[in-house]
Scaffold this motif. Structure first.
Motif, PDB file in Angstrom:
ATOM      1  N   PRO A  49     -18.966  13.736  29.964  1.00  0.00           N
ATOM      2  CA  PRO A  49     -19.028  14.440  29.345  1.00  0.00           C
ATOM      3  C   PRO A  49     -18.262  14.221  27.688  1.00  0.00           C
ATOM      4  O   PRO A  49     -17.851  12.935  27.810  1.00  0.00           O
ATOM      5  CB  PRO A  49     -18.266  14.834  29.962  1.00  0.00           C
ATOM      6  CG  PRO A  49     -16.604  14.311  30.684  1.00  0.00           C
ATOM      7  CD  PRO A  49     -17.424  13.497  31.478  1.00  0.00           C
ATOM      8  N   GLU A  50     -18.668  14.691  26.610  1.00  0.00           N
ATOM      9  CA  GLU A  50     -18.557  14.811  25.273  1.00  0.00           C
ATOM     10  C   GLU A  50     -16.652  14.542  24.749  1.00  0.00           C
ATOM     11  O   GLU A  50     -16.061  13.562  24.552  1.00  0.00           O
ATOM     12  CB  GLU A  50     -19.007  14.958  24.603  1.00  0.00           C
ATOM     13  CG  GLU A  50     -20.446  15.126  24.564  1.00  0.00           C
ATOM     14  CD  GLU A  50     -20.996  13.447  23.724  1.00  0.00           C
ATOM     15  OE1 GLU A  50     -19.794  13.027  22.574  1.00  0.00           O
ATOM     16  OE2 GLU A  50     -21.597  12.829  24.325  1.00  0.00           O
ATOM     17  N   LEU A  51     -16.316  16.000  26.301  1.00  0.00           N
ATOM     18  CA  LEU A  51     -14.740  15.189  26.165  1.00  0.00           C
ATOM     19  C   LEU A  51     -14.416  16.321  27.364  1.00  0.00           C
ATOM     20  O   LEU A  51     -15.566  17.206  28.252  1.00  0.00           O
ATOM     21  CB  LEU A  51     -14.577  17.061  24.780  1.00  0.00           C
ATOM     22  CG  LEU A  51     -14.651  16.466  23.384  1.00  0.00           C
ATOM     23  CD1 LEU A  51     -14.855  17.500  22.056  1.00  0.00           C
ATOM     24  CD2 LEU A  51     -14.103  15.557  22.581  1.00  0.00           C
ATOM     25  N   VAL A  52     -13.266  16.348  27.284  1.00  0.00           N
ATOM     26  CA  VAL A  52     -12.817  17.424  28.624  1.00  0.00           C
ATOM     27  C   VAL A  52     -11.312  18.520  27.720  1.00  0.00           C
ATOM     28  O   VAL A  52     -10.885  18.082  26.851  1.00  0.00           O
ATOM     29  CB  VAL A  52     -12.102  16.880  29.529  1.00  0.00           C
ATOM     30  CG1 VAL A  52     -11.186  17.489  30.171  1.00  0.00           C
ATOM     31  CG2 VAL A  52     -12.913  15.904  30.373  1.00  0.00           C
ATOM     32  N   LEU A  53     -11.257  19.869  28.203  1.00  0.00           N
ATOM     33  CA  LEU A  53     -10.275  20.790  27.332  1.00  0.00           C
ATOM     34  C   LEU A  53      -9.437  21.285  28.460  1.00  0.00           C
ATOM     35  O   LEU A  53     -10.266  22.028  29.494  1.00  0.00           O
ATOM     36  CB  LEU A  53     -11.447  21.969  26.600  1.00  0.00           C
ATOM     37  CG  LEU A  53     -13.122  21.039  25.596  1.00  0.00           C
ATOM     38  CD1 LEU A  53     -13.634  22.258  24.942  1.00  0.00           C
ATOM     39  CD2 LEU A  53     -11.871  20.116  24.622  1.00  0.00           C
ATOM     40  N   LEU A  54      -8.712  21.266  28.165  1.00  0.00           N
ATOM     41  CA  LEU A  54      -7.337  22.204  29.423  1.00  0.00           C
ATOM     42  C   LEU A  54      -6.345  23.269  28.869  1.00  0.00           C
ATOM     43  O   LEU A  54      -5.603  23.065  28.348  1.00  0.00           O
ATOM     44  CB  LEU A  54      -6.576  20.422  29.494  1.00  0.00           C
ATOM     45  CG  LEU A  54      -7.448  19.372  30.410  1.00  0.00           C
ATOM     46  CD1 LEU A  54      -7.038  18.457  29.854  1.00  0.00           C
ATOM     47  CD2 LEU A  54      -6.843  19.678  32.223  1.00  0.00           C
ATOM     48  N   PRO A  55      -7.179  24.235  28.854  1.00  0.00           N
ATOM     49  CA  PRO A  55      -7.093  25.333  28.243  1.00  0.00           C
ATOM     50  C   PRO A  55      -5.497  25.941  29.037  1.00  0.00           C
ATOM     51  O   PRO A  55      -6.062  25.391  30.278  1.00  0.00           O
ATOM     52  CB  PRO A  55      -7.714  26.805  28.479  1.00  0.00           C
ATOM     53  CG  PRO A  55      -8.760  26.437  29.043  1.00  0.00           C
ATOM     54  CD  PRO A  55      -8.530  25.280  28.972  1.00  0.00           C
ATOM     55  N   GLY A  56      -5.082  26.679  28.722  1.00  0.00           N
ATOM     56  CA  GLY A  56      -3.617  26.796  29.503  1.00  0.00           C
ATOM     57  C   GLY A  56      -3.664  28.847  29.417  1.00  0.00           C
ATOM     58  O   GLY A  56      -2.819  29.197  30.252  1.00  0.00           O
ATOM     59  N   THR A  57      -4.517  29.300  29.298  1.00  0.00           N
ATOM     60  CA  THR A  57      -3.879  31.342  29.020  1.00  0.00           C
ATOM     61  C   THR A  57      -5.752  31.337  28.604  1.00  0.00           C
ATOM     62  O   THR A  57      -6.939  30.582  28.237  1.00  0.00           O
ATOM     63  CB  THR A  57      -3.545  31.555  28.049  1.00  0.00           C
ATOM     64  OG1 THR A  57      -4.368  31.133  26.698  1.00  0.00           O
ATOM     65  CG2 THR A  57      -2.000  30.606  28.129  1.00  0.00           C
ATOM     66  N   ALA A  58      -5.787  31.968  28.788  1.00  0.00           N
ATOM     67  CA  ALA A  58      -7.337  33.430  28.875  1.00  0.00           C
ATOM     68  C   ALA A  58      -7.468  33.023  27.574  1.00  0.00           C
ATOM     69  O   ALA A  58      -8.836  32.931  26.979  1.00  0.00           O
ATOM     70  CB  ALA A  58      -7.165  34.425  29.127  1.00  0.00           C
ATOM     71  N   GLU A  59      -6.566  33.498  26.982  1.00  0.00           N
ATOM     72  CA  GLU A  59      -6.291  33.041  25.428  1.00  0.00           C
ATOM     73  C   GLU A  59      -7.736  32.353  24.490  1.00  0.00           C
ATOM     74  O   GLU A  59      -8.277  32.012  23.703  1.00  0.00           O
ATOM     75  CB  GLU A  59      -5.556  33.715  23.963  1.00  0.00           C
ATOM     76  CG  GLU A  59      -5.388  35.415  24.000  1.00  0.00           C
ATOM     77  CD  GLU A  59      -5.011  35.207  26.271  1.00  0.00           C
ATOM     78  OE1 GLU A  59      -4.439  36.645  26.009  1.00  0.00           O
ATOM     79  OE2 GLU A  59      -4.284  34.610  26.752  1.00  0.00           O
ATOM     80  N   ASP A  60      -7.340  30.902  25.014  1.00  0.00           N
ATOM     81  CA  ASP A  60      -7.196  29.736  25.105  1.00  0.00           C
ATOM     82  C   ASP A  60      -8.566  29.166  25.619  1.00  0.00           C
ATOM     83  O   ASP A  60      -9.141  28.644  24.523  1.00  0.00           O
ATOM     84  CB  ASP A  60      -6.444  28.569  25.860  1.00  0.00           C
ATOM     85  CG  ASP A  60      -4.710  28.333  25.057  1.00  0.00           C
ATOM     86  OD1 ASP A  60      -4.304  28.834  24.538  1.00  0.00           O
ATOM     87  OD2 ASP A  60      -4.158  27.705  25.884  1.00  0.00           O
ATOM     88  N   VAL A  61      -8.982  30.307  26.274  1.00  0.00           N
ATOM     89  CA  VAL A  61     -10.261  30.013  26.798  1.00  0.00           C
ATOM     90  C   VAL A  61     -11.280  30.386  25.734  1.00  0.00           C
ATOM     91  O   VAL A  61     -12.715  29.807  25.650  1.00  0.00           O
ATOM     92  CB  VAL A  61     -10.435  30.704  28.409  1.00  0.00           C
ATOM     93  CG1 VAL A  61     -11.760  30.273  28.553  1.00  0.00           C
ATOM     94  CG2 VAL A  61      -9.320  29.664  29.480  1.00  0.00           C
ATOM     95  N   GLN A  62     -11.071  31.828  25.621  1.00  0.00           N
ATOM     96  CA  GLN A  62     -11.825  32.298  24.443  1.00  0.00           C
ATOM     97  C   GLN A  62     -12.133  31.545  23.353  1.00  0.00           C
ATOM     98  O   GLN A  62     -12.972  31.953  22.761  1.00  0.00           O
ATOM     99  CB  GLN A  62     -11.001  34.075  24.421  1.00  0.00           C
ATOM    100  CG  GLN A  62     -11.366  35.024  25.367  1.00  0.00           C
ATOM    101  CD  GLN A  62     -10.519  36.230  24.898  1.00  0.00           C
ATOM    102  OE1 GLN A  62      -9.682  36.471  24.498  1.00  0.00           O
ATOM    103  NE2 GLN A  62     -11.455  36.963  24.137  1.00  0.00           N
ATOM    104  N   ALA A  63     -10.597  30.836  22.674  1.00  0.00           N
ATOM    105  CA  ALA A  63     -10.778  30.248  21.651  1.00  0.00           C
ATOM    106  C   ALA A  63     -12.313  28.821  21.753  1.00  0.00           C
ATOM    107  O   ALA A  63     -12.913  28.590  21.173  1.00  0.00           O
ATOM    108  CB  ALA A  63      -9.793  29.694  21.479  1.00  0.00           C
ATOM    109  N   VAL A  64     -11.857  28.283  23.456  1.00  0.00           N
ATOM    110  CA  VAL A  64     -12.486  26.964  23.655  1.00  0.00           C
ATOM    111  C   VAL A  64     -14.164  27.818  23.460  1.00  0.00           C
ATOM    112  O   VAL A  64     -14.994  26.832  22.881  1.00  0.00           O
ATOM    113  CB  VAL A  64     -11.905  26.921  24.492  1.00  0.00           C
ATOM    114  CG1 VAL A  64     -13.343  25.579  25.528  1.00  0.00           C
ATOM    115  CG2 VAL A  64     -11.016  25.660  24.239  1.00  0.00           C
TER     116      VAL A  64
END
Length: 491
Positions: A49-64
């Motif tokens: 992948p180009e990047l790996v993103l590790l959100p910690g909350t539902a709001e983080d997922v929405q932002a991503v």
């Protein structure tokens, strides 16, 4: 409608935006660290992948998701990475959205029999959280000690006890889901039969194409009063298959009934040290319920197994010995690494009555390719897991293994079955979807996906054999009536 594949922002700008949203420590861009995310449990296909993103909350997922949608970056949702169909394999130019940090148990309501968890919670930890009160979570994939609930929901995971208790879809009451535009929706509810369209049924098993689960409310069950287990050995899979058919035909509904052939038994013994004999096949069966019921059912099943040609029947002396028997079965996939440098795990379904014949045909197909196949599977519902053994270091063997795996899937279709029971379609089986479904069926499935994700931002390139843009029809391009009327344009 355009598929989200072209980045509108420079890579360094993307990294900064994602870092601002979820923290720089939770954005992985180092090429060496990205190697870990090139594949899931199906390792013979890899894409970095180009990047790996590790959100910690539902709001983080929405932002991503909002940033990715704006930039045209495809997102590949990922749970624990234990999937076996390439469902979490990145696509070129994508970012992996890992939910591994979201591991909180949010609420337990034993009065109503449910638990609310984040997607990164490990399957077995759900049961551990409530076991002291006499409850448990029924779906039990072989990887339940490491696989996560979010991945289970995406794949509609099953397990040994799905014959009696059903798959994940039978145990998810509600879910909070982030859609491809970053919006957060709630599907279902903690009470059975939530009003409205059953959108939850479309979500469970959609392999990340419809939305990203950020919370799931799961049904809990009371532990049965008693469980009885027996392990039976047979000269071959023919007799073992006849025993399975006889047990089900007698009106017995086992909690689980598993079959292993000689190669699978050899591998399990090598990994666990079990004293299982060298035989052609073995069955492992659980019966659970009230004590009087299971005593009768287990005794009757043993009679049927002996009549079908069982060489030996073992009953565990205590719970520790019972758990050791199940450890042998559940370790079978990993154990095959003891007898083969490389292997490919397939997953197909056939009618129970066809087990013996299909296993003979699999053996013939393997001989024709010069390879071996170990079989371990949920015999009660005909869910096969052929493990194709090969050596990737030998030129041509990996290609032959993939070809043999495809022929096994075609055999399942010809036998009145399916190309997957619980591992999903992912990237590995997408090419066979058109052999099982008509174009009209695939078109309808595509429309359902597009209703959730009209730009194909989430997990593109999976499940469908020839992915089309949402709203497109196969064949020559025909302008949409709205385009002809000047109300819309193609771009």
């Amino acid at each position: 409608m355009q598929q989200a594949t072209n980045h509108a922002l420079a890579p360094d700008v993307l990294v900064r935006r994602f870092a601002a949203a979820i923290g720089a420590a939770h954005v992985i861009s180092d090429p060496a660290e990205l190697l870990v995310y090139e594949c899931d449990g199906l390792t013979h296909g890899r894409t970095r992948p180009e990047l790996v993103l590790l959100p910690g909350t539902a709001e983080d997922v929405q932002a991503v998701v909002r940033i990715a949608a704006e930039a045209g970056v495809p997102l590949v949702p990922r749970g624990a990475g234990t999937g076996l169909s390439g469902g979490a394999r990145p696509v070129i130019g994508s970012a992996v959205l890992s939910l591994a940090r979201m591991r909180r148990i949010l609420e337990v309501d034993l009065e109503n029999g449910w638990i609310r968890v984040e997607p990164g919670v490990i399957n077995l930890d759900v049961t551990r959280a409530v076991a002291g009160k006499g409850w448990y979570y029924a779906p039990d994939p072989s990887s339940q000690g490491v696989c996560s609930i979010g991945g289970n929901v995406a794949e509609n995971s099953g397990g040994a006890h799905c014959l009696k208790y059903g798959f994940t879809t039978n145990h998810v009451l509600a879910a909070r889901v982030v859609l491809s535009d970053g919006s957060l929706v709630e599907l279902g509810g903690p009470a059975p039969d939530a009003p409205g369209y059953d959108l939850l049924a479309a979500l469970v098993g959609s392999e990340g194409l419809c939305g990203i689960v950020v919370e799931a409310t799961l049904r809990l069950l009371r532990k049965p009063e008693a469980t009885r287990t027996f392990f039976a050995t047979f000269p071959s899979t023919d007799e073992a298959g006849n025993a399975v058919s006889g047990i089900i035909a007698a009106g017995i509904l086992p909690a689980a009934i598993e079959m292993m052939d000689r190669l699978a038994i050899v591998a399990a013994k090598a990994a666990t040290g079990l004293d299982w004999p060298d035989v052609g096949a073995a069955l492992l069966m659980d019966a659970d319920g009230t004590t009087a019921e299971v005593e009768h059912v287990a005794a009757r099943a043993v009679e049927i197994a002996r009549a079908a040609g069982a060489l030996e029947v073992r009953v565990p002396r205590d719970e520790g010995e019972r758990q050791l028997m199940w450890k042998g079965r559940k370790s079978a996939f990993a154990a095959v690494g003891r007898i083969s440098p490389s292997y490919l795990v397939e997953d197909g379904v056939i009618p129970r009555s066809e087990i013996a014949r299909v296993l003979r045909e699999i053996e013939a197909l393997a001989r024709a390719e010069g390879l071996r196949v170990a079989n371990v599977f949920h015999a009660g519902d005909g869910n096969l897991h052929p493990l194709v053994l090969y050596d990737a270091a030998v030129p041509g063997q990996e290609e032959r293994a993939a070809r043999l795996g495809g022929e096994i899937l075609r055999l399942c279709i010809r036998s009145g079955g399916s190309i997957t029971g619980e591992h999903g379609v992912g990237a590995e089986k997408a090419a066979y979807m058109a052999e099982q479904f008509r174009p009209e069926d695939l078109d309808t499935m595509g429309k359902v996906r597009c209703a959730f994700d009209p730009v194909a931002l989430l997990n593109p390139g999976k499940v469908f054999p020839t992915p089309r843009l949402c709203g497109e029809r196969p064949g020559p391009y025909r302008p949409h009536p709205a385009e002809v009327a000047g109300l819309a344009e193609r771009w």
